[in-house]
Design an enzyme around this catalytic site. Structure first.
Site, PDB file in Angstrom:
ATOM      1  N   GLY A  14       0.828  -1.203   0.000  1.00  0.00           N
ATOM      2  CA  GLY A  14       0.000   0.000   0.000  1.00  0.00           C
ATOM      3  C   GLY A  14       0.859   1.249   0.000  1.00  0.00           C
ATOM      4  N   TYR A 157     -13.424  -2.989  11.311  1.00  0.00           N
ATOM      5  CA  TYR A 157     -12.127  -2.332  11.154  1.00  0.00           C
ATOM      6  C   TYR A 157     -11.351  -2.377  12.473  1.00  0.00           C
ATOM      7  CZ  TYR A 157      -8.677   1.377  10.441  1.00  0.00           C
ATOM      8  OH  TYR A 157      -7.501   2.094  10.372  1.00  0.00           O
TER       9      TYR A 157
END
Length: 266
Positions: A14, A157
């Site tokens: 990422g 999350y």
């Protein structure tokens, strides 16, 4: 201070935007060979250009970490290019909005965990054998404040980030004797492009200026950020680089929070 990483190879997942991009640039500034991956080719190309203009050495790979074949290609490509991976920064992750528990179906849980947790597991499993062979490695997993101080929303999350912290601790015990140190960095309220866009939308919705929107969000959602401002991606990146350096060679299994005091406990 000599960080002694100018001859190291670092893989940042990422790494094309936000915190990951800042980490990649910080390593490049220290003279490391940098490999980054992302699903978006345009952002990869833009980051590659920026780092090359800095004089950095960078290799980019388009990869989806939910696909084992992409992970295998990512790591083999890094090895083919630089013959080793000394440092792994598992930064890739997603969030899917500020939803409450009852509105999140099980498929969304699975999708988020497949990136945030299993993506990290896949890449780490692929890299570990090379680190063991060289009897040297640094693995830094990017978690979040939400992993230790979760909000009432985004439970999937929050749980994924808690899993990363636990995963880090387990690996730190398993591989320390082989010269591989594993740590977590947990940012909070960092001014990434994603956060900036969210706050701009909040400002427009409330018909206030951006700075007012930031302070309102802090007061309502992050009251324990004692510095009363967002952190910067560079502040996170410098922490990661330090943990990967020889100056941090006795730090293992920690969760280092870059949160301006946001986590209320010790």
């Amino acid at each position: 201070m000599d960080l002694n990483i100018n001859d190291k190879t670092v893989l940042v997942t990422g790494g094309s935007k936000g915190i990951g991009k800042a980490i990649a640039k910080a390593f490049a500034e220290e003279g490391a060979n940098v490999v980054i991956c992302s699903r978006g080719i345009e952002e990869l190309n833009n980051t590659k250009k920026e780092i090359e203009e800095m004089g950095g050495n960078i290799h980019t790979v388009q990869a989806d970490l939910t696909k084992q074949e992409d992970v295998d290609y990512l790591v083999s490509s890094a090895i083919d290019r630089y013959q080793k991976v000394d440092i792994l920064v598992n930064n890739a992750g997603i969030a899917s909005g500020f939803d409450d528990f009852e509105s999140i179906d099980i498929e969304e849980w699975k999708s988020l965990f497949d990136v945030n947790v299993f993506g990290t597991v896949r890449v780490t499993k692929a890299v570990i054998p090379y680190m063991r062979k060289n009897k040297y490695g640094r693995i830094i997993n990017i978690s979040s404040e939400s992993g230790v101080q979760p909000d009432p929303f985004m439970p999937h999350y929050n749980a994924s980030k808690a899993a990363l912290i636990n995963f880090t601790k387990s690996l730190s015990k398993a591989y320390a004797s082989e010269g591989i140190l594993v740590n977590t960095v947990s940012p909070a309220f960092i001014m990434t492009p994603l956060l900036e866009d969210m706050l701009k939308g909040l400002a427009a919705k409330q018909n206030v200026d951006f700075d007012t929107a930031v302070q309102q969000f802090l007061k309502e959602n992050r009251p324990h950020v004692e510095l009363k401002r967002p952190g910067t991606v560079k502040e996170v990146a410098s922490t990661v680089v330090y943990l990967a350096s020889e100056q941090a060679s006795f730090i293992n299994g920690v969760n280092l929070r870059v949160d301006g005091g946001s986590v209320a406990s010790q």
